[in-house]
Design a protein around this motif. Structure first.
Motif, PDB file in Angstrom:
ATOM      1  N   SER A  13       0.814  -1.221   0.000  1.00 36.42           N
ATOM      2  CA  SER A  13       0.000   0.000   0.000  1.00 36.42           C
ATOM      3  C   SER A  13       0.845   1.267   0.000  1.00 36.42           C
ATOM      4  O   SER A  13       0.296   2.374  -0.088  1.00 36.42           O
ATOM      5  CB  SER A  13      -0.921   0.006   1.221  1.00 36.42           C
ATOM      6  N   LEU A  16       0.353   3.580  -3.072  1.00 35.47           N
ATOM      7  CA  LEU A  16      -0.898   4.328  -3.039  1.00 35.47           C
ATOM      8  C   LEU A  16      -0.816   5.499  -2.065  1.00 35.47           C
ATOM      9  O   LEU A  16      -1.208   6.627  -2.390  1.00 35.47           O
ATOM     10  CB  LEU A  16      -2.038   3.392  -2.649  1.00 35.47           C
ATOM     11  N   VAL A 240      -0.169  -6.685  -4.328  1.00 38.77           N
ATOM     12  CA  VAL A 240      -1.087  -5.810  -3.595  1.00 38.77           C
ATOM     13  C   VAL A 240      -1.079  -4.405  -4.187  1.00 38.77           C
ATOM     14  O   VAL A 240      -2.132  -3.766  -4.317  1.00 38.77           O
ATOM     15  CB  VAL A 240      -0.715  -5.781  -2.102  1.00 38.77           C
ATOM     16  N   LEU A 244      -4.423  -2.607  -5.595  1.00 36.37           N
ATOM     17  CA  LEU A 244      -4.915  -1.337  -5.070  1.00 36.37           C
ATOM     18  C   LEU A 244      -4.992  -0.280  -6.163  1.00 36.37           C
ATOM     19  O   LEU A 244      -5.916   0.549  -6.170  1.00 36.37           O
ATOM     20  CB  LEU A 244      -4.011  -0.857  -3.932  1.00 36.37           C
ATOM     21  N   VAL A 248      -8.608   1.164  -6.326  1.00 28.98           N
ATOM     22  CA  VAL A 248      -8.753   2.504  -5.757  1.00 28.98           C
ATOM     23  C   VAL A 248      -8.512   3.594  -6.797  1.00 28.98           C
ATOM     24  O   VAL A 248      -9.255   4.584  -6.852  1.00 28.98           O
ATOM     25  CB  VAL A 248      -7.789   2.676  -4.563  1.00 28.98           C
TER      26      VAL A 248
END
Length: 304
Positions: A13, A16, A240, A244, A248
């Motif tokens: 993450s 992001l 991941v 994302l 997102v």
């Protein structure tokens, strides 16, 4: 193993959070504010400082796992497309497997080698683009980052600290963060004079979740699992990050990327398989049967 896998999933993450919440062009500052506050917090909570040889060992492990790794990652990120940097970094499990065989005496199996190669192929399908440009210094930095991180993982397994896990994690984060401070000031200059609420939220997430919690889970896994198995879990980060970006940020997800994710997960699962313990080849001879003597007559209470 599933708990340890949460660490690279959390690190996935970071892309992001960096793109959406942090000020642009300050990756080294993000590394300092990610590592140093988290390390000092863990030291304050545990109230433990290194003793004896763990003063220099903490500096070495902090430099490898945090300081040098973040700095090399910064160079690779600036000189290479993200897909190239991630693909080169995916060789880390293979490097860790070789170091584990050399330093820890672990057996290097054909399955591990094939799983590592499949992991590199899967990550390249997941993140590499056809128009990616190569840069010799950037490739060297990405490869160096994989080497120092793999070395730090293996040494952390070899040097088992008698202190609590959170204390050892805090020492490494603090040492790595302190080593990054002069590099950050030299390359990026002083921190920005103004930080928005979103910036503070992003830095807080990276420090608390991305460092204090994630590295605690990571080093906890190193105490219980072989280092090669742990480094293979690191391949979850690009998976991941890609997921994302699709969920997102609305980024496109091509079929070849989905295939790459499947290959990565397959290589990760194959690397975790452990050979069962070999059964004994010969059985101990049973003692010769001896006729038992008649049991003496006793009262029921005495026999009980």
């Amino acid at each position: 193993m599933l708990v340890t896998a949460l660490a690279p999933a959390i690190w996935g993450s970071t892309y992001l959070v960096t793109t959406e919440l942090l000020p642009p062009g300050r990756p080294l500052l993000a590394g300092v504010l990610r590592a140093l506050p988290a390390g000092l917090l863990l030291i304050a909570v545990t109230r433990r400082l290194p003793k004896g040889s763990w003063w220099w060992r903490s500096v070495v492990l902090g430099a490898l796992n945090i300081g040098a790794f973040f700095a090399l990652l910064f160079v690779a990120a600036y000189r290479l497309p993200g897909g190239v940097a991630a693909t080169v970094g995916a060789v880390q499990p293979l490097i860790a497997a070789g170091l584990s065989a050399a330093l820890l005496g672990d057996r290097l199996t054909l399955r591990t080698l094939l799983s590592g190669i499949a992991g590199v192929v899967g990550v390249s399908l997941l993140v590499l683009r056809a128009n990616a440009q190569l840069d010799a210094l950037g490739v060297a930095a990405a490869l160096g980052g994989a080497v120092v991180m793999a070395t730090g993982v293996v040494l952390a397994k070899r040097w088992t600290s008698p202190a609590p896990l959170l204390a050892t994690t805090g020492w490494q984060l603090t040492a790595g963060g302190l080593l990054l401070v002069p590099v950050t000031l030299l390359v990026e200059g002083p921190p920005p004079s103004h930080l928005t609420g979103a910036n503070l939220l992003g830095y807080g997430y990276l420090a608390l979740i991305g460092a204090a919690i994630a590295y605690g889970l990571w080093f906890r896994g190193l105490r219980a699992l072989p280092p090669t198995s742990v480094t293979f879990l690191g391949l979850l980060s690009p998976v991941v990050a890609t997921a994302l970006g699709w969920l997102v940020l609305g980024q496109d997800l091509a079929p070849v990327q989905a295939l790459g994710a499947v290959i990565v997960l397959g290589s990760l699962a194959a690397a975790q398989i452990r050979r069962p313990a070999a059964a004994p080849t010969t059985a101990e001879p049973e003692p010769a049967h001896q006729p038992s003597s008649p049991e003496p007559a006793t009262a029921p209470g005495a026999r009980a």
